[in-house]
Design an enzyme around this catalytic site. Structure first.
Site, PDB file in Angstrom:
ATOM      1  N   LYS A 286       0.751  -1.196  -0.101  1.00 19.11           N
ATOM      2  CA  LYS A 286       0.127   0.234  -0.050  1.00 19.11           C
ATOM      3  C   LYS A 286       0.995   1.011   0.010  1.00 19.11           C
ATOM      4  CE  LYS A 286      -4.076   1.805   2.504  1.00 19.11           C
ATOM      5  NZ  LYS A 286      -4.928   1.355   1.449  1.00 19.11           N
ATOM      6  N   CYS A 287       1.435   1.492  -1.028  1.00 20.70           N
ATOM      7  CA  CYS A 287       2.414   2.608  -1.167  1.00 20.70           C
ATOM      8  C   CYS A 287       1.869   3.744  -2.564  1.00 20.70           C
ATOM      9  CB  CYS A 287       3.939   2.259  -1.556  1.00 20.70           C
ATOM     10  SG  CYS A 287       4.041   1.349  -3.094  1.00 20.70           S
TER      11      CYS A 287
END
Length: 202
Positions: free
Chosen positions: A55-56
């Site tokens: 989740k970047c």
């Protein structure tokens, strides 16, 4: 190489709409499926490109391209297919379908995010007595599902009314979606006991 995308149109609501939180019409979506032959579409990356589970910020570029594609065509949201043509997720949401009382959601090899709300909905569904299956989902199954809904931090539990102008179920929030949605909101709004330990009181 052609890309894959599904586009979604919010039926009657948009941010700022005073009916946004009406309990009977909470974020019902109409969906339009765009086929792989359309060369401008966006699809989820293959697992050997970059870590799709992360989740970047960089990973959201792909989602933003799909979102822009949806807006360009006059819709509000996108559901992307993975690199093999199976259902993956929305631009910022996970997706569930309901078939014969069983919930199905794309497995984690579908280039999708292991969302926190996705895990919460799985936990809640099991607690309510529903089976949840993670597997590859063909786009055709979206048409014939009894119910389809999104889950996510912003989407929470968001039913989908129709796909490609084909009505899903009765064309309104289905009974399982409604039960999950109501129970989820009762817990996060403090109206129901949080036996899952989701909340931190401050």
């Amino acid at each position: 190489m052609p890309n894959h995308i599904q586009l979604l149109s919010q039926e009657i609501m948009s941010p700022g709409n005073p009916h946004l939180f009406h309990p009977e019409i909470r974020l019902l979506y109409q969906c339009l499926l765009l086929y792989p032959e359309q060369p401008s579409a966006v699809y989820e990356p293959a697992p050997d490109t970059f870590p799709t589970l992360a989740k970047c910020g960089a990973n959201y570029m792909n989602s933003q391209l799909a979102k822009l594609e949806a807006i360009e065509h006059g819709y509000d949201e996108a559901i992307m297919l993975d690199y093999e043509g199976h259902v993956s997720e929305g631009s910022g949401e996970n997706i569930f379908i309901v078939e014969d009382g069983v919930l199905y959601t794309p497995s984690m090899d579908s280039s999708n995010l292991k969302g926190i709300t996705r895990e919460s909905i799985k936990q809640l569904a099991n607690d309510l007595g529903y089976e949840v299956v993670e597997e590859g989902i063909s786009r055709e199954r979206l048409y014939f599902a009894d119910e389809v809904f999104f889950s996510g931090t912003a989407a929470e539990v968001t039913p989908i009314r129709s796909i490609d102008h084909k009505i899903i179920g009765a064309g309104k929030r289905g009974p399982i979606s409604e039960k999950l949605q109501k129970t989820f909101f009762d817990i996060v709004e403090g109206k129901k006991d949080d036996k899952f330990g989701w909340l931190d009181y401050i």
